[in-house]
Motif scaffolding. Structure first.
Motif, mmCIF file in Angstrom:
data_model
loop_
_atom_site.group_PDB
_atom_site.id
_atom_site.type_symbol
_atom_site.label_atom_id
_atom_site.label_comp_id
_atom_site.label_asym_id
_atom_site.label_seq_id
_atom_site.Cartn_x
_atom_site.Cartn_y
_atom_site.Cartn_z
ATOM 1 N N ASP A 32 0.819 -1.205 0.000
ATOM 2 C CA ASP A 32 0.000 0.000 0.000
ATOM 3 C C ASP A 32 0.854 1.258 0.000
ATOM 4 O OD1 ASP A 32 -2.986 -0.708 1.969
ATOM 5 O OD2 ASP A 32 -2.030 -1.797 0.333
ATOM 6 N N ALA A 33 0.327 2.295 -0.615
ATOM 7 C CA ALA A 33 0.868 3.618 -0.381
ATOM 8 C C ALA A 33 0.446 4.055 1.024
ATOM 9 C CB ALA A 33 0.320 4.604 -1.417
ATOM 10 N N MET A 34 1.312 4.791 1.694
ATOM 11 C CA MET A 34 1.021 5.246 3.051
ATOM 12 C C MET A 34 1.258 6.748 3.133
ATOM 13 S SD MET A 34 0.261 2.375 4.637
ATOM 14 C CE MET A 34 0.328 2.822 6.374
ATOM 15 N N GLY A 35 0.551 7.384 4.048
ATOM 16 C CA GLY A 35 0.736 8.816 4.210
ATOM 17 C C GLY A 35 0.435 9.255 5.625
ATOM 18 N N TRP A 36 0.922 10.423 5.962
ATOM 19 C CA TRP A 36 0.620 11.093 7.221
ATOM 20 C C TRP A 36 -0.055 12.426 6.896
ATOM 21 C CZ3 TRP A 36 1.097 8.992 11.983
ATOM 22 C CH2 TRP A 36 1.923 7.873 12.124
ATOM 23 N N PHE A 37 -1.094 12.735 7.656
ATOM 24 C CA PHE A 37 -1.873 13.948 7.419
ATOM 25 C C PHE A 37 -2.104 14.664 8.746
ATOM 26 C CE2 PHE A 37 -3.466 13.459 3.039
ATOM 27 C CZ PHE A 37 -3.075 12.151 2.784
ATOM 28 N N ARG A 38 -2.487 15.928 8.670
ATOM 29 C CA ARG A 38 -2.914 16.674 9.849
ATOM 30 C C ARG A 38 -3.945 17.700 9.408
ATOM 31 N NH1 ARG A 38 2.595 20.270 11.034
ATOM 32 N NH2 ARG A 38 2.156 21.899 9.494
ATOM 33 N N PRO A 39 -4.791 18.157 10.308
ATOM 34 C CA PRO A 39 -5.790 19.165 9.936
ATOM 35 C C PRO A 39 -5.107 20.455 9.525
ATOM 36 C CG PRO A 39 -6.352 18.142 12.024
ATOM 37 C CD PRO A 39 -4.948 17.724 11.701
ATOM 38 N N ALA A 40 -5.778 21.214 8.673
ATOM 39 C CA ALA A 40 -5.259 22.501 8.219
ATOM 40 C C ALA A 40 -6.414 23.477 8.082
ATOM 41 C CB ALA A 40 -4.553 22.347 6.876
ATOM 42 N N PRO A 41 -6.150 24.763 8.282
ATOM 43 C CA PRO A 41 -7.218 25.767 8.132
ATOM 44 C C PRO A 41 -7.848 25.706 6.755
ATOM 45 C CG PRO A 41 -5.274 26.733 9.147
ATOM 46 C CD PRO A 41 -4.875 25.359 8.690
ATOM 47 N N VAL A 48 1.110 15.653 5.121
ATOM 48 C CA VAL A 48 2.391 15.958 5.752
ATOM 49 C C VAL A 48 3.505 15.283 4.960
ATOM 50 C CG1 VAL A 48 3.766 15.598 7.836
ATOM 51 C CG2 VAL A 48 1.343 16.229 8.019
ATOM 52 N N ALA A 49 3.322 13.976 4.723
ATOM 53 C CA ALA A 49 4.315 13.199 3.984
ATOM 54 C C ALA A 49 3.649 11.947 3.445
ATOM 55 C CB ALA A 49 5.493 12.824 4.877
ATOM 56 N N ALA A 50 4.227 11.417 2.377
ATOM 57 C CA ALA A 50 3.691 10.197 1.770
ATOM 58 C C ALA A 50 4.841 9.336 1.282
ATOM 59 C CB ALA A 50 2.752 10.535 0.610
ATOM 60 N N GLY A 55 8.916 2.211 -0.632
ATOM 61 C CA GLY A 55 9.723 3.153 0.142
ATOM 62 C C GLY A 55 10.686 3.933 -0.725
ATOM 63 N N GLY A 56 10.675 3.675 -2.021
ATOM 64 C CA GLY A 56 11.615 4.331 -2.907
ATOM 65 C C GLY A 56 11.225 5.725 -3.329
ATOM 66 N N SER A 57 9.953 6.069 -3.148
ATOM 67 C CA SER A 57 9.475 7.410 -3.492
ATOM 68 C C SER A 57 8.782 8.017 -2.286
ATOM 69 C CB SER A 57 8.486 7.353 -4.660
ATOM 70 O OG SER A 57 9.122 6.926 -5.844
ATOM 71 N N THR A 58 9.127 9.269 -2.016
ATOM 72 C CA THR A 58 8.519 9.975 -0.894
ATOM 73 C C THR A 58 8.112 11.381 -1.320
ATOM 74 O OG1 THR A 58 10.681 10.735 -0.118
ATOM 75 C CG2 THR A 58 9.811 8.718 0.867
ATOM 76 N N TYR A 59 7.210 11.952 -0.561
ATOM 77 C CA TYR A 59 6.740 13.319 -0.798
ATOM 78 C C TYR A 59 6.611 14.017 0.547
ATOM 79 C CZ TYR A 59 3.574 17.185 -1.661
ATOM 80 O OH TYR A 59 3.008 18.430 -1.709
ATOM 81 N N TYR A 60 6.958 15.307 0.586
ATOM 82 C CA TYR A 60 6.807 16.108 1.795
ATOM 83 C C TYR A 60 6.157 17.430 1.442
ATOM 84 C CZ TYR A 60 10.166 12.782 3.646
ATOM 85 O OH TYR A 60 10.799 11.625 4.025
ATOM 86 N N ALA A 61 5.278 17.874 2.303
ATOM 87 C CA ALA A 61 4.776 19.230 2.178
ATOM 88 C C ALA A 61 5.935 20.186 2.381
ATOM 89 C CB ALA A 61 3.676 19.472 3.206
ATOM 90 N N ASP A 62 5.846 21.343 1.765
ATOM 91 C CA ASP A 62 6.971 22.286 1.765
ATOM 92 C C ASP A 62 7.456 22.613 3.170
ATOM 93 O OD1 ASP A 62 5.874 24.234 -1.131
ATOM 94 O OD2 ASP A 62 7.048 22.382 -0.978
ATOM 95 N N SER A 63 6.539 22.813 4.097
ATOM 96 C CA SER A 63 6.938 23.236 5.436
ATOM 97 C C SER A 63 7.589 22.111 6.243
ATOM 98 C CB SER A 63 5.735 23.788 6.192
ATOM 99 O OG SER A 63 4.726 22.803 6.331
ATOM 100 N N ARG A 101 -3.772 1.409 -3.642
ATOM 101 C CA ARG A 101 -3.028 1.768 -4.842
ATOM 102 C C ARG A 101 -1.592 2.051 -4.422
ATOM 103 N NH1 ARG A 101 -7.574 6.154 -6.220
ATOM 104 N NH2 ARG A 101 -7.445 6.198 -3.932
ATOM 105 N N SER A 102 -0.665 1.382 -5.001
ATOM 106 C CA SER A 102 0.691 1.300 -4.468
ATOM 107 C C SER A 102 1.571 2.513 -4.732
ATOM 108 C CB SER A 102 1.393 0.064 -5.043
ATOM 109 O OG SER A 102 0.677 -1.105 -4.720
ATOM 110 N N GLY A 103 1.233 3.291 -5.756
ATOM 111 C CA GLY A 103 2.078 4.423 -6.094
ATOM 112 C C GLY A 103 1.927 5.550 -5.099
ATOM 113 N N LEU A 104 2.860 6.479 -5.151
ATOM 114 C CA LEU A 104 2.859 7.638 -4.261
ATOM 115 C C LEU A 104 1.547 8.418 -4.412
ATOM 116 C CD1 LEU A 104 4.909 9.037 -2.343
ATOM 117 C CD2 LEU A 104 5.496 10.511 -4.259
#
Length: 123
Positions: A32-41, A48-50, A55-63, A101-104
């Motif tokens: 599975d693709a996995m991610g971390w989230f948090r509430p936002a205004p 937050v990150a995915a 594990g070969g591809s990752t994504y991060y929010a800019d902050s 869905r396995s992709g990022l």
């Protein structure tokens, strides 16, 4: 029953670190693709990150770039979020999510969600 259980939240001072863990149960999440989230205004949740299934591809929010690291151990069926240099504005409930869905995936249309773990950063 499919469950995602987050742990590792707590109270930390600014510039401190925490490591969140997400241990799914009920099925294998190793593909599975996995991610971390948090509430936002103005949003239900912001990413937050995915990480993709290998594990070969990752994504991060800019902050979060340069401060947070997402990783996974498929043998342990666990995903982690290492959070360093925490700021008071990082205070939030952090949610783990999984998608078959396995992709990022950087949207919030994940299949499964945890109940969240509270992170509080004091100044």
């Amino acid at each position: 029953q499919v469950q995602l259980v987050e742990s590792g939240g707590g109270l930390v001072q600014a510039e401190g670190s925490l490591r969140l863990s997400c241990a799914p149960s009920g099925r294998t999440y190793s593909t599975d693709a996995m991610g971390w989230f948090r509430p936002a205004p103005g949003k239900e949740r912001e990413i937050v990150a995915a990480i993709n299934w290998t594990g070969g591809s990752t994504y991060y929010a800019d902050s979060m770039k340069g401060r947070f690291t997402i990783s996974r151990d498929n043998a342990k069926n666990t995903v982690y979020l290492q959070m360093n240099s925490l700021k008071p504005e990082d205070t939030a409930v952090y949610y783990c999510a999984a998608d078959s869905r396995s992709g990022l995936r950087i949207g919030n249309d994940y299949d499964y969600w945890g109940q969240g773990t509270q992170v509080t950063v004091s100044s």
